[in-house]
Design a protein around this motif. Structure first.
Motif, mmCIF file in Angstrom:
data_model
loop_
_atom_site.group_PDB
_atom_site.id
_atom_site.type_symbol
_atom_site.label_atom_id
_atom_site.label_comp_id
_atom_site.label_asym_id
_atom_site.label_seq_id
_atom_site.Cartn_x
_atom_site.Cartn_y
_atom_site.Cartn_z
ATOM 1 N N TYR A 94 -3.439 4.270 -1.658
ATOM 2 C CA TYR A 94 -4.492 4.763 -0.764
ATOM 3 C C TYR A 94 -4.448 6.285 -0.841
ATOM 4 O O TYR A 94 -3.395 6.885 -0.824
ATOM 5 N N ALA B 42 -8.510 0.507 0.410
ATOM 6 C CA ALA B 42 -7.398 0.118 -0.477
ATOM 7 C C ALA B 42 -7.029 -1.340 -0.246
ATOM 8 O O ALA B 42 -6.816 -2.100 -1.197
ATOM 9 N N LEU C 30 0.854 -1.180 0.000
ATOM 10 C CA LEU C 30 0.000 0.000 0.000
ATOM 11 C C LEU C 30 0.893 1.233 0.000
ATOM 12 O O LEU C 30 1.831 1.329 0.804
ATOM 13 N N GLU D 176 -9.865 4.906 4.216
ATOM 14 C CA GLU D 176 -9.214 4.826 2.914
ATOM 15 C C GLU D 176 -8.193 3.669 2.897
ATOM 16 O O GLU D 176 -8.092 2.923 1.925
ATOM 17 N N LEU D 177 -7.470 3.514 3.995
ATOM 18 C CA LEU D 177 -6.524 2.390 4.090
ATOM 19 C C LEU D 177 -7.293 1.079 3.971
ATOM 20 O O LEU D 177 -6.882 0.159 3.257
#
Lengths: 481, 491
Positions: A189, A207, A166, A203-204
């Motif tokens: 992300y 993703a 990520l 958001e993490l």
């Protein structure tokens, strides 16, 4: 067929995506060559603020660092009384730490033991007593090289089992090519622009969920202070990330290269490691964290010396052995760079002859950075079609551009990204090289501006940029680039 | 590996373990810094702590690091580098004018006039120009273009970059890379990391470690059955064997590469280290071009050089370059892209390289002292090479080929069968067993031949010829005594 052809080039190398930055870079290199050969161009001196290279832009190095290195390079200078005593004593000590008392010898692959120890002591002091050990510190030829070693250890798998990492969007411009080279999938992300580019947990999670099934996400990369956004995470944000990686069993890779550059009022850098150690015992003992630092930071900015380090926390000792083995193929980081790390992290103290100069130089750099940021932020936000979030640290500003439709069409026709066309035109018309940012969601465009430059240079940059930008907004675009 | 926590709650294992990490990494080994060196470092620590041993210091004759063994750096080079580091010294009249002039020129070529700025990823342009001129001069006028020169972080970086570029294909189509056995372990480590196929061709120990084409052909034909050979690596002068290839041999290799459509990698980092009478360094490029356009316009090649060896011995700076010849422009574009990922080579190393290719000229103030230092270093190495061969060949059970060049000797040792058995019983390769025992008993650190590759059933070690002459004599004595003792003990 006689020659080795493109078909026979490593597909992974072919797959390395040149960032828009690099595309621009090759244009600028041609431009520079013309200037050297005296071809008629604009009469201005070219300014390049596209990369995080303060010394290129005219910022001065720390005298103490350069003096000590000069003595280490040419030990006859040990008896030169024009050089401060602490400079000469430090050089002596550093030379004694080198094999054969020479900077020309190889060192252990993970770095000179003396410097690893200095780094450990720096970390412990910075983190107010959280233990740090030299054996967990690995010195490399720049932080990127250290990151590459870790990413390579993680990499493997094909298709849906391919390792994924990520990464923030926007991210430092060398990161995508690095992951491409390692054969690792980048899983972006989004950082939240409306919140000054904050890291957002949902958001993490989004993703990560998207990534699973397409690849095997094994790590998350974060830069704090953010490159290029200048965002500084607070303790709460860092804790969220730590809990996230623990739950999701990810390796945490934290680029903290700009830790010395925080300037927003009432804000302070706090390291991921310190936060981790102040969380509950289970997290403290299990979260696997690798943090990166380098000479390319704000105050020292010795990018050309190529040295950095990583600290591994809770890493499997068997894996650490292989970190060292991987570093063996570089043999070792350049010795002058290793010594500069020592000087950076163990600078002159009160009472030392070089102390006042050192403090003065550091304060001037920090003040320049803070003032430049404030000045540039205001000017950029006053320009029509440009808006910029305030940065809290780091050496960049990351303004958003609302580009006229003509530019976008022209770029499309030329097969360029719109922001690259903008930067190209800026170079041609104003002899100013700025960085192209990563395109955002809903087609927004950004610039990457290194603002750690001498104040006069900043004025010149802002003048040229605003002049160009205002012209662009006013006129019709009818030229073919 | 899962563990139970103290309170009985099961801990899950680590996220990153040896079992789940990249499998290619597990196969990477670098013998020059392997277990024997780790033990040597440990022993040094014990000595510092006052532990009693049969010796008072560990002599690290395992790594080609001249300055670690007391060789002095070239004064002129260090003066220029100091001036580059702290340009205020340009006002200091203890530095000669030619050093200042070079420093100014280098600084003018750096961004912001500072060695602290990044450079272009291919290297500072005027330095690449200087390298090209150096090559032209060295090779009797054969032209060299700065665009074909890539500065690198030591030769190792450039070597790994080219290997990385050229590895492709799957299964039987996987790139095979021919390397000489014995070889410098960087090559095998890089090939393991890249999962390329290593194709071993054996140098001929009975003929001074020479290379013969019949052996190249044998190795190639056998390899074709399970991979696609694409690259041929040669180290000249050789590491660890020290042989300096004859001109004829180089021509044969070039011919072979052309016939078999192989990319040639010529590692020439020891090009100034030639000692034996009758031996001469011939650059692959020069020979290639003297073979006429049929070869010079078709054979693809990269040659490598560095600041770590020769008379400079500046290992710590990580300076080096490669010159690529006849590379397809599209392939070259990929190479340029690849090097840009790693930003740039260290600028002090680039500056040093500039001085190596642009040393003081006869009409310059520093010329005399520079030549004196250079000559002294090379003469000392030549003497040590001779001494080493001489002494080792007096020991029954050790045979040593002449050290024609480079910095090492790679003698063959005869090990009694009982020693071999003992080694196997301890789970050690026999020459590692021998070297470990030598380390424990005499404090001398060598690298076992198994780290470099050798013909089955033969054993060797690699020793550097770098310790100061008097110390070297002592080391040679001690190894002689040890070998006799060892042979006795296991007879």
């Amino acid at each position: 067929k006689l020659m080795m052809s493109l078909q026979e080039v490593n597909p992974r190398v072919r797959g390395i995506r040149l960032s828009s930055q690099s595309g621009l870079h090759s244009l600028t290199e041609n431009n520079t060559r013309d200037i050297i050969q005296g071809a008629p161009q604009s009469f201005k001196e070219q300014i390049n603020i596209s990369s995080g290279d303060p010394q290129r832009a005219g910022m001065k190095p720390i005298s103490f660092v350069r003096q000590v290195l000069a003595v280490c390079l040419c030990p006859e200078l040990l008896s030169d009384e024009h050089l401060p005593l602490d400079v000469r004593l430090r050089a002596l000590r550093l030379l004694e730490a080198c094999d054969g008392e020479s900077v020309g010898s190889y060192t252990a692959s993970s770095g000179l033991p003396h410097v690893r120890q200095t780094i450990a002591e720096f970390i412990m002091k910075r983190d107010e007593g959280v233990p740090a050990y030299a054996k967990n510190i690995f010195i490399s030829s720049g932080a990127q090289r250290a990151l590459m070693v870790i990413v390579k250890l993680l990499s493997g798998g094909e298709g849906r089992l391919q390792t994924g990492v990520l990464i923030p969007h926007p991210c430092p411009h060398g990161l995508l090519p690095l992951l491409d080279e390692a054969g690792v999938m980048a899983v972006p992300y989004r950082l939240i622009e409306e919140e000054n580019w904050a890291v957002d947990l949902s958001e993490l999670e989004r993703a990560l969920t998207t990534a699973r099934g397409r690849c095997e996400p094994r790590a998350i990369y974060i830069s704090n202070p953010g490159n290029p956004t200048g965002h500084l995470q607070d303790r709460e944000s860092i804790e969220e990330v730590i809990e996230f990686v623990s739950t999701e069993r990810l390796l945490l890779l934290v680029d903290e290269v700009y830790q010395d550059s925080v300037y927003a009022p009432n804000k302070e850098f706090i390291s991921y490691k310190k936060v981790l150690f102040e969380m509950d015992e289970h997290l403290r003992d299990t979260v696997e964290l690798v943090s990166f630092h380098s000479l390319s930071c704000a105050c020292v900015a010795e990018c050309g010396l190529r040295a950095g380090y990583m600290e591994a926390v809770n890493m499997d000792p068997g894996v650490m052995h292989f970190v060292d083995t991987m570093l063996c193929t570089d043999i070792n980081a350049p010795v002058t760079g290793q010594l500069a790390l020592d000087l950076m992290l163990s600078p002159p103290g009160p009472g030392d002859p070089s102390y006042n100069t050192f403090v003065h130089e550091t304060l001037v750099t920090r003040a320049t950075l803070a003032q430049n940021s404030q000045r540039a932020l205001k000017l950029l936000n006053d320009l029509p079609g440009m808006s910029c979030r305030p940065a809290m640290g780091g050496i960049y500003l990351y303004p958003r551009l609302d580009l006229p439709a003509e530019i976008k069409e022209q770029a499309n026709m030329l097969g360029l990204e719109a922001v690259v066309l903008y930067c190209q035109m800026l170079l041609e018309e104003e002899d100013l090289i700025v960085g192209a940012g990563d395109d955002g969601t809903s087609g927004s465009h950004y610039l990457r501006l290194c603002i750690l430059v001498p104040p006069d240079t900043l004025e010149e940059v802002l003048s040229r940029l605003s002049s160009f930008h205002l012209r662009l907004s006013d006129r019709k675009l009818n030229r073919i680039v | 590996m899962s563990q139970e926590a103290v309170n009985g709650v099961p801990c899950r294992g680590k996220v990153l373990t040896v079992e789940n990490m990249n499998p290619n990494v597990k196969r990477v080994e670098y013998a020059v810094r392997g277990p024997i060196v780790q033990r040597a470092v440990q022993i040094e620590k014990e000595l510092r702590e006052g532990v009693k041993k049969p010796f008072t210091e560990v002599i690290k004759a395992n790594i080609g690091d001249a300055q670690a063994m007391g060789q002095r750096p070239i004064t002129f080079f260090r003066q220029v580098l100091a001036l580059c580091s702290y340009p205020e010294l340009l006002e200091d009249n203890k530095f000669p004018e030619d050093a200042k002039q070079r420093a100014r020129r280098i600084l003018d070529a750096c961004g912001g006039h500072s060695i602290g700025a990044y450079s272009a990823s291919q290297g500072i342009e005027c330095i690449r120009q200087d390298v090209a001129r150096y090559i032209e001069k060295r090779d009797g006028g054969i032209s060299s273009s700065p665009d074909n020169i890539y500065l690198s972080t030591g030769a190792s970086d450039a070597i790994v970059t080219i290997l990385k570029l050229l590895v492709c294909g799957e299964g039987r189509d996987r790139t095979g890379v021919m390397i000489s056995i014995p070889q410098y372990p960087l090559y095998s480590a890089a090939l393991a990391d890249l999962a390329a196929v290593q194709i071993n061709y054996y140098l001929d120990e009975d003929n001074c470690w020479s290379l013969n084409v019949a052996e190249l052909k044998r190795a190639l034909n056998e390899a074709k059955q399970h991979c696609k050979p694409r690259v041929l690596c040669i180290i000249n002068p050789g590491n660890p064997t020290g042989q300096v290839q004859s001109r004829q041999c180089i021509e044969d290799v070039i011919r072979f590469a052309k016939e078999e459509h192989l990319f040639l990698m010529a590692d020439e980092v020891y090009q100034d280290n030639v000692y034996a009478e009758g031996c001469k360094f011939h650059s692959f490029k020069k020979v290639l071009f003297e073979m006429g356009p049929e070869y010079s316009s078709t054979v693809e090649m990269a040659s490598f050089h560095s600041t770590s060896k020769c008379y400079m011995g500046e290992c710590g700076f990580r300076g080096g370059y490669m010159e690529v010849i006849n590379m397809d422009p599209e392939v070259k574009a990929q190479l340029t892209k690849l090097v840009s990922v790693r930003l740039c080579p260290p600028v002090p190393g680039q500056a040093l390289l500039d001085l190596v290719v642009n040393p003081p000229q006869p009409d310059e103030p520093s010329y005399t002292s520079f030549m004196k230092e250079r000559t002294a270093v090379l003469a000392a190495l030549a003497e040590k090479a001779r001494l080493t061969e001489e002494i080792f060949n007096t020991v029954p059970g050790i045979t040593c080929n002449p050290v024609q060049g480079a910095m090492y000797t790679f003698p063959r040792i005869t090990l009694p069968p009982k020693a071999i058995d003992k080694a196997k019983a301890e789970g050690k390769v026999p020459d590692m067993f021998y070297c470990m025992k030598l380390l424990e008993e005499e404090g001398i650190c060598l690298v076992p031949g198994s780290g470099f590759g050798q013909k089955d059933g033969t054993f060797h070690f690699r020793m550097t010829i770098l310790p100061p002459t008097e110390k070297l004599k002592v080391v040679l004595q001690k190894i002689r005594d040890f070998h006799l003792r060892f042979t006795n003990e296991f007879s």
